[in-house]
Structures are given as structure tokens and as C-alpha cells.
Design a protein around this motif. Structure first.
Motif, PDB file in Angstrom:
ATOM      1  N   PHE A   5       0.823  -1.208   0.000  1.00 15.65           N
ATOM      2  CA  PHE A   5       0.000   0.000   0.000  1.00 15.65           C
ATOM      3  C   PHE A   5       0.862   1.265   0.000  1.00 15.65           C
ATOM      4  O   PHE A   5       0.419   2.314   0.424  1.00 15.65           O
ATOM      5  CB  PHE A   5      -0.936   0.003   1.214  1.00 15.65           C
ATOM      6  CG  PHE A   5      -2.016  -1.035   1.136  1.00 15.65           C
ATOM      7  CD1 PHE A   5      -3.206  -0.767   0.486  1.00 15.65           C
ATOM      8  CD2 PHE A   5      -1.840  -2.292   1.686  1.00 15.65           C
ATOM      9  CE1 PHE A   5      -4.203  -1.718   0.398  1.00 15.65           C
ATOM     10  CE2 PHE A   5      -2.832  -3.253   1.604  1.00 15.65           C
ATOM     11  CZ  PHE A   5      -4.016  -2.969   0.952  1.00 15.65           C
ATOM     12  N   GLU A   6       2.090   1.136  -0.493  1.00 20.38           N
ATOM     13  CA  GLU A   6       2.975   2.283  -0.594  1.00 20.38           C
ATOM     14  C   GLU A   6       3.234   2.626  -2.055  1.00 20.38           C
ATOM     15  O   GLU A   6       3.178   1.768  -2.926  1.00 20.38           O
ATOM     16  CB  GLU A   6       4.303   2.008   0.115  1.00 20.38           C
ATOM     17  CG  GLU A   6       4.184   1.906   1.622  1.00 20.38           C
ATOM     18  CD  GLU A   6       5.525   1.723   2.307  1.00 20.38           C
ATOM     19  OE1 GLU A   6       5.636   2.045   3.477  1.00 20.38           O
ATOM     20  OE2 GLU A   6       6.471   1.232   1.635  1.00 20.38           O
ATOM     21  N   THR A   7       3.513   3.901  -2.298  1.00 22.44           N
ATOM     22  CA  THR A   7       3.850   4.367  -3.639  1.00 22.44           C
ATOM     23  C   THR A   7       5.354   4.550  -3.722  1.00 22.44           C
ATOM     24  O   THR A   7       5.973   5.083  -2.795  1.00 22.44           O
ATOM     25  CB  THR A   7       3.155   5.711  -3.936  1.00 22.44           C
ATOM     26  OG1 THR A   7       1.759   5.553  -3.717  1.00 22.44           O
ATOM     27  CG2 THR A   7       3.401   6.156  -5.359  1.00 22.44           C
ATOM     28  N   GLU A   8       5.956   4.093  -4.843  1.00 18.85           N
ATOM     29  CA  GLU A   8       7.406   4.222  -4.948  1.00 18.85           C
ATOM     30  C   GLU A   8       7.813   5.696  -4.865  1.00 18.85           C
ATOM     31  O   GLU A   8       7.080   6.580  -5.298  1.00 18.85           O
ATOM     32  CB  GLU A   8       7.926   3.586  -6.236  1.00 18.85           C
ATOM     33  CG  GLU A   8       7.361   4.168  -7.500  1.00 18.85           C
ATOM     34  CD  GLU A   8       6.256   3.298  -8.063  1.00 18.85           C
ATOM     35  OE1 GLU A   8       6.131   3.234  -9.296  1.00 18.85           O
ATOM     36  OE2 GLU A   8       5.524   2.670  -7.266  1.00 18.85           O
ATOM     37  N   PRO A   9       8.980   5.967  -4.298  1.00 20.97           N
ATOM     38  CA  PRO A   9       9.395   7.356  -4.003  1.00 20.97           C
ATOM     39  C   PRO A   9       9.357   8.287  -5.212  1.00 20.97           C
ATOM     40  O   PRO A   9       8.947   9.443  -5.086  1.00 20.97           O
ATOM     41  CB  PRO A   9      10.827   7.174  -3.470  1.00 20.97           C
ATOM     42  CG  PRO A   9      10.840   5.796  -2.897  1.00 20.97           C
ATOM     43  CD  PRO A   9       9.948   4.981  -3.791  1.00 20.97           C
ATOM     44  N   ASP A  10       9.778   7.810  -6.382  1.00 19.26           N
ATOM     45  CA  ASP A  10       9.823   8.693  -7.553  1.00 19.26           C
ATOM     46  C   ASP A  10       8.431   9.189  -7.931  1.00 19.26           C
ATOM     47  O   ASP A  10       8.240  10.380  -8.224  1.00 19.26           O
ATOM     48  CB  ASP A  10      10.455   7.972  -8.745  1.00 19.26           C
ATOM     49  CG  ASP A  10      11.952   7.786  -8.586  1.00 19.26           C
ATOM     50  OD1 ASP A  10      12.527   8.413  -7.671  1.00 19.26           O
ATOM     51  OD2 ASP A  10      12.544   7.005  -9.370  1.00 19.26           O
ATOM     52  N   TYR A  11       7.456   8.273  -7.918  1.00 26.25           N
ATOM     53  CA  TYR A  11       6.105   8.698  -8.288  1.00 26.25           C
ATOM     54  C   TYR A  11       5.449   9.493  -7.169  1.00 26.25           C
ATOM     55  O   TYR A  11       4.673  10.409  -7.433  1.00 26.25           O
ATOM     56  CB  TYR A  11       5.234   7.497  -8.663  1.00 26.25           C
ATOM     57  CG  TYR A  11       3.942   7.913  -9.330  1.00 26.25           C
ATOM     58  CD1 TYR A  11       3.950   8.477 -10.596  1.00 26.25           C
ATOM     59  CD2 TYR A  11       2.719   7.778  -8.678  1.00 26.25           C
ATOM     60  CE1 TYR A  11       2.776   8.890 -11.210  1.00 26.25           C
ATOM     61  CE2 TYR A  11       1.536   8.178  -9.285  1.00 26.25           C
ATOM     62  CZ  TYR A  11       1.574   8.736 -10.547  1.00 26.25           C
ATOM     63  OH  TYR A  11       0.409   9.150 -11.150  1.00 26.25           O
ATOM     64  N   GLN A  12       5.779   9.164  -5.921  1.00 27.04           N
ATOM     65  CA  GLN A  12       5.242   9.942  -4.809  1.00 27.04           C
ATOM     66  C   GLN A  12       5.713  11.382  -4.897  1.00 27.04           C
ATOM     67  O   GLN A  12       4.964  12.319  -4.564  1.00 27.04           O
ATOM     68  CB  GLN A  12       5.662   9.330  -3.471  1.00 27.04           C
ATOM     69  CG  GLN A  12       5.036  10.009  -2.256  1.00 27.04           C
ATOM     70  CD  GLN A  12       3.518   9.987  -2.289  1.00 27.04           C
ATOM     71  OE1 GLN A  12       2.919   8.917  -2.392  1.00 27.04           O
ATOM     72  NE2 GLN A  12       2.902  11.156  -2.201  1.00 27.04           N
ATOM     73  N   ALA A  13       6.948  11.574  -5.350  1.00 28.20           N
ATOM     74  CA  ALA A  13       7.460  12.939  -5.528  1.00 28.20           C
ATOM     75  C   ALA A  13       6.632  13.687  -6.581  1.00 28.20           C
ATOM     76  O   ALA A  13       6.345  14.882  -6.425  1.00 28.20           O
ATOM     77  CB  ALA A  13       8.930  12.898  -5.935  1.00 28.20           C
ATOM     78  N   LYS A  14       6.225  12.994  -7.636  1.00 28.78           N
ATOM     79  CA  LYS A  14       5.371  13.616  -8.649  1.00 28.78           C
ATOM     80  C   LYS A  14       4.003  13.961  -8.065  1.00 28.78           C
ATOM     81  O   LYS A  14       3.437  15.027  -8.361  1.00 28.78           O
ATOM     82  CB  LYS A  14       5.211  12.685  -9.850  1.00 28.78           C
ATOM     83  CG  LYS A  14       6.473  12.505 -10.685  1.00 28.78           C
ATOM     84  CD  LYS A  14       6.228  11.599 -11.868  1.00 28.78           C
ATOM     85  CE  LYS A  14       7.471  11.438 -12.732  1.00 28.78           C
ATOM     86  NZ  LYS A  14       7.888  12.711 -13.379  1.00 28.78           N
ATOM     87  N   LEU A  15       3.463  13.059  -7.247  1.00 37.79           N
ATOM     88  CA  LEU A  15       2.169  13.323  -6.610  1.00 37.79           C
ATOM     89  C   LEU A  15       2.260  14.519  -5.665  1.00 37.79           C
ATOM     90  O   LEU A  15       1.341  15.344  -5.609  1.00 37.79           O
ATOM     91  CB  LEU A  15       1.686  12.087  -5.845  1.00 37.79           C
ATOM     92  CG  LEU A  15       1.347  10.854  -6.684  1.00 37.79           C
ATOM     93  CD1 LEU A  15       0.989   9.684  -5.769  1.00 37.79           C
ATOM     94  CD2 LEU A  15       0.187  11.144  -7.638  1.00 37.79           C
ATOM     95  N   ASP A  16       3.355  14.608  -4.937  1.00 40.96           N
ATOM     96  CA  ASP A  16       3.540  15.743  -4.019  1.00 40.96           C
ATOM     97  C   ASP A  16       3.621  17.050  -4.810  1.00 40.96           C
ATOM     98  O   ASP A  16       3.053  18.073  -4.398  1.00 40.96           O
ATOM     99  CB  ASP A  16       4.819  15.552  -3.188  1.00 40.96           C
ATOM    100  CG  ASP A  16       4.710  14.386  -2.215  1.00 40.96           C
ATOM    101  OD1 ASP A  16       3.572  13.966  -1.912  1.00 40.96           O
ATOM    102  OD2 ASP A  16       5.758  13.899  -1.776  1.00 40.96           O
ATOM    103  N   TRP A  17       4.316  17.005  -5.944  1.00 40.30           N
ATOM    104  CA  TRP A  17       4.394  18.204  -6.793  1.00 40.30           C
ATOM    105  C   TRP A  17       3.000  18.565  -7.302  1.00 40.30           C
ATOM    106  O   TRP A  17       2.607  19.747  -7.268  1.00 40.30           O
ATOM    107  CB  TRP A  17       5.326  17.957  -7.979  1.00 40.30           C
ATOM    108  CG  TRP A  17       5.366  19.132  -8.917  1.00 40.30           C
ATOM    109  CD1 TRP A  17       6.179  20.217  -8.837  1.00 40.30           C
ATOM    110  CD2 TRP A  17       4.503  19.345 -10.053  1.00 40.30           C
ATOM    111  NE1 TRP A  17       5.895  21.100  -9.851  1.00 40.30           N
ATOM    112  CE2 TRP A  17       4.872  20.590 -10.614  1.00 40.30           C
ATOM    113  CE3 TRP A  17       3.487  18.621 -10.644  1.00 40.30           C
ATOM    114  CZ2 TRP A  17       4.241  21.116 -11.735  1.00 40.30           C
ATOM    115  CZ3 TRP A  17       2.848  19.137 -11.768  1.00 40.30           C
ATOM    116  CH2 TRP A  17       3.228  20.375 -12.306  1.00 40.30           C
ATOM    117  N   ALA A  18       2.255  17.560  -7.772  1.00 41.48           N
ATOM    118  CA  ALA A  18       0.912  17.820  -8.306  1.00 41.48           C
ATOM    119  C   ALA A  18       0.000  18.380  -7.236  1.00 41.48           C
ATOM    120  O   ALA A  18      -0.812  19.282  -7.504  1.00 41.48           O
ATOM    121  CB  ALA A  18       0.321  16.527  -8.880  1.00 41.48           C
TER     122      ALA A  18
END
Length: 434
Positions: A5-18
Motif C-alpha cells: 500500500f505504498e507508492t514508490e518514491p519517484d512517483y510519490q514525488a510527482k504526486l507531491d508536486w501535483a
């Protein structure tokens, strides 16, 4: 076994930016230009919004619903769901991120079923966000039931001639082209006798009778959902999308994706309502205490949190199954279940937030009542809730069969007797050894 139930760090960074980008740059667009997201970008809107689109492209988040060969990132439905939760907070966000309905669904079916010439003329400009499109399917008499449609297309030499009345054709007044669903062979079933046509908006005979707005639209400006009368609209033979008689199969491909994407964005709206509910509960006092300390309000918060969490997991699971099978038809039951659940979740959470806000909640100074009405729209968009519940029930029942005798299989007297027979010999042997 791989549950994560975790998102990989690279995509989580994109989600945080969005998340930051939507809050700071996109949500203000809803306040500055409400209801204009499907109007061609001109003047100040173009000057401000085009650079925002460029920022999204730089982040690799443009049109993420598309596969790489169509200009997307190929992230899949789970990642799209996580992003759409954020985009659901703002009406302008899908425009800025290149994933607005109905254009996403229209692009998908042209990509799947279009000829190279059709893709060049219609698909690429749609993917680039240069124009809008209209999906003209629903009719006033039959609603979303294609078996009741009466709009006809008749072959005349090298052309098709379209006549009929379509209702609630979204974005017709700003679209550059229409995808029109019409009966081409009345002698067979609707599932085999209907076709879809790509029709340029400037084709003679397309008459917009009126443009209807939604109940929660602010002001009395003209709506974006058209009643269209097609009168001897002529298109060439190669305007057929996917081949003659393929309309129903194409529609299922289009609507399956649209339904799950609506659900993804609804999570963002429901979360926004929950945020407003909790903030108000911590800001308002009555009878000497914060209303957050009132058990009734605590019940509202707990019920809303649990309802949203359940729905979110349901949507993510369905997105995961779509990624697994890469076939909307195999996930039809779960998509229908999500679609049937969605309006209730948004309505319930928004309505509780209205109650906590009191008179302010029903005023035009808060967006809550628009969300309540928006839940009603979600109950009709891409098919009414009742139809989807029927679909779910039929699909579920396929995994069951009737009891083979008078009593249910879980009837206790029958099961007790079966257990007695199962162990009788063993019990008798043990009794004989005593």
C-alpha cells in the motif's frame, strides 16, 4: 504474495508536486473563470493556462491516461487513480493536465478503432489539447439505453446521411468534432446495428436547439450540454469509426474508462468535503464547547472517514484489476460497483459537511451544496446508478447456483445431519473401543 500500500518514491514525488501545483496554481482558476474550462483558450486565459500546461509536461504528468505511443506515460490505472484524486479537487485541473472528459474517452476510442487518417485528423490535436470534442450518444426518449435510440444514418452512395435528435451532448458548442452514435441497420439488434461517426462541427445540418446547464451551475449563463437536431447531416463513407455495426462495442470501451476515472476524481471531491467538515468542527463553538466535541459531529466525522476510505480502496482495487487484465470488459462488475457506490459517498460526506456548517453550508459562499447536487449528476453520468446495480447483481449471481433441494445449503438441521453422517463410523468405532 505481494500486497503493498505504498507508492514508490519517484512517483510519490510527482504526486507531491501535483498536490502543491493544483492547490496553488490550478484551484484559483476555478474562482477566476468558473464554468469556462471547456471554452477555447483565448486572451488572458490562454496566456495564463498555457504555461501551466507546459509545467505539467515538464513533470511528465501530461495525459497520463494514455500509453506512451499516444503521448502518455504508460503509468497504468493505479497511478492514474492516485493522481486523479488530486485533480478531482479542481474543475480546471483535467484541462491543465490533459485528461478532461469527454475528450479522454473520445481519444481512447479513436486510438483503438480509428484509421490512420482519422487519427491524424482528430486524435493528435485532441491529445495536444488544441481542441475539444463532443460525444453525442444519449437521446431524450431512451436516455442512455442504446436499444431505444432512433437517430438514423442511411447510406447514400459514398456518403452517410444522419438524421435524429440527441440530448445532453456535452461540450457541443465548443467542440471541433462530434462522435455521433446512430442506427445503421434497423433489421438487427441494437448491439449489431449501430455505428459511430466522426463528424466535423462545421458540417451543415448540425443544429444546436439549446444548451442546457446543470442545476448547480452558478448564474444563468448558457450551459454546455446540448440538445442537437441532426438534419440531413452528410459525412463521407470513411467517417465511420471502427467499422459499421461496431458502436456498442466501442461505447463499452469508452464508458468503462470514463466511469472509473469519474470515481477517481470523486475521491478528491469527497476528501475536500471531509476537510471542510473537520475544519468547521474545530472552528465553531456551541453550548460552551467546540462542535468537534459533540458526539453527533464525531459520528459524522467517523462515518465520513470510513466511507471515504472504503471507497478509495475499492477504486484502487478496481484500477489494479484493470492494469492486471488490460481489458475493461473483464472488470465490468467492479467498475459498475464503483460507479453505483460513487454518488452515495460524495452525497453523504458533503451533506454531513453542510449540516456542520449550518446556514453557511447551504449558501453560495461555500461549495458544499454544489457538491451535494454534483453527487446527483454522478448518479446519472455514464449511466444511471440503478442500471449499474443491475449489472453488478447479474455478474455476481453468475458465481452462484440454486439449492438442489427444498432447504438452503446453510439450513442448520440439514448440516447437522450431514455432520452426523460424516462422523458416524468414527464415533461408533471409538465407542466400541471403550
Amino acid at each position: 504474495m505481494a500486497w503493498d500500500f505504498e507508492t514508490e518514491p519517484d512517483y510519490q514525488a510527482k504526486l507531491d508536486w501535483a498536490d502543491t501545483f493544483v492547490r496553488e496554481e490550478v484551484e484559483p482558476l476555478d474562482l477566476q473563470w468558473p464554468g469556462l474550462q471547456f471554452t477555447a483558450l483565448e486572451g488572458d486565459r490562454k496566456r495564463i493556462i498555457d504555461p501551466l500546461k507546459d509545467e505539467v509536461r515538464k513533470q511528465g504528468l501530461w495525459a497520463t491516461h494514455l500509453t506512451p505511443e499516444l503521448g502518455g506515460q504508460g503509468f497504468g490505472q493505479v497511478k492514474l487513480a492516485l493522481l486523479n484524486e488530486i485533480l478531482g479537487r479542481a474543475s480546471w485541473a483535467p484541462i491543465v493536465f490533459g485528461c478532461q472528459a469527454p475528450d479522454t474517452g473520445n481519444a481512447e476510442i479513436i486510438a483503438h478503432y480509428g484509421t490512420p487518417e482519422q487519427k491524424e485528423r482528430y486524435l493528435q490535436p485532441l491529445l495536444d489539447g488544441e481542441l475539444f470534442s463532443c460525444y453525442s450518444m444519449t437521446e431524450a426518449e431512451g436516455g442512455a439505453d442504446p436499444t431505444q435510440f432512433t437517430t438514423r444514418a442511411v447510406r447514400d452512395g459514398d456518403e452517410w446521411v444522419i438524421n435524429g435528435l440527441k440530448y445532453f451532448s456535452s461540450n457541443a458548442r465548443t467542440a471541433s468534432f462530434f462522435i455521433v452514435m446512430a442506427v445503421t441497420n434497423p433489421d438487427v439488434t441494437a448491439y449489431q446495428g449501430m455505428s459511430m461517426f466522426l463528424v466535423p462541427a462545421d458540417t451543415p445540418g448540425i443544429n444546436i436547439v439549446r444548451n442546457t446547464g446543470l442545476a448547480m451551475d452558478a448564474g444563468d449563463h448558457e450551459g454546455t450540454h446540448a440538445l442537437i437536431r441532426y438534419e440531413d447531416v452528410r459525412v463521407p463513407a470513411d467517417a465511420v469509426l471502427g467499422g459499421e455495426g461496431q458502436a456498442f462495442a466501442i461505447a463499452q470501451t469508452r464508458l468503462g474508462g470514463g466511469r472509473i476515472h469519474h470515481a477517481m476524481r470523486t475521491i478528491g471531491q469527497a476528501q475536500k468535503a471531509l476537510d471542510m467538515l473537520c475544519e468547521r468542527a474545530l472552528s465553531r463553538r456551541t453550548q460552551g464547547t467546540l462542535i468537534a466535541e459533540k458526539q453527533f459531529v464525531q459520528g459524522y466525522i467517523a462515518d465520513s472517514y470510513a466511507q471515504l476510505l472504503q471507497f478509495r480502496l475499492m477504486v484502487l482495487y478496481t484500477a489494479w484489476t484493470i492494469d492486471k487484465y488490460n481489458d475493461y470488459r473483464k472488470v465490468r462488475k467492479d467498475i459498475a460497483a464503483v460507479k453505483a457506490t460513487m454518488p452515495t459517498v460524495l452525497h453523504d460526506i458533503a451533506w454531513r459537511a453542510v449540516q456542520v456548517h449550518g446556514a453557511l453550508g447551504v449558501s453560495n459562499e461555500m461549495p458544499l451544496f454544489q457538491q451535494v447536487l454534483g453527487a446527483s449528476v454522478m448518479g446519472l453520468a455514464d449511466g444511471p446508478t440503478e442500471v449499474h446495480k443491475v449489472t453488478v447483481a447479474r455478474q455476481v449471481l453468475r458465481n452462484y447456483k440454486a439449492s438442489d433441494d427444498l432447504w438452503p445449503t446453510q439450513h442448520l438441521p440439514k448440516r447437522v445431519e450431514a455432520a452426523r453422517v460424516k462422523y458416524a463410523a468414527l464415533l461408533e468405532r471409538e465407542a466400541g473401543n471403550e
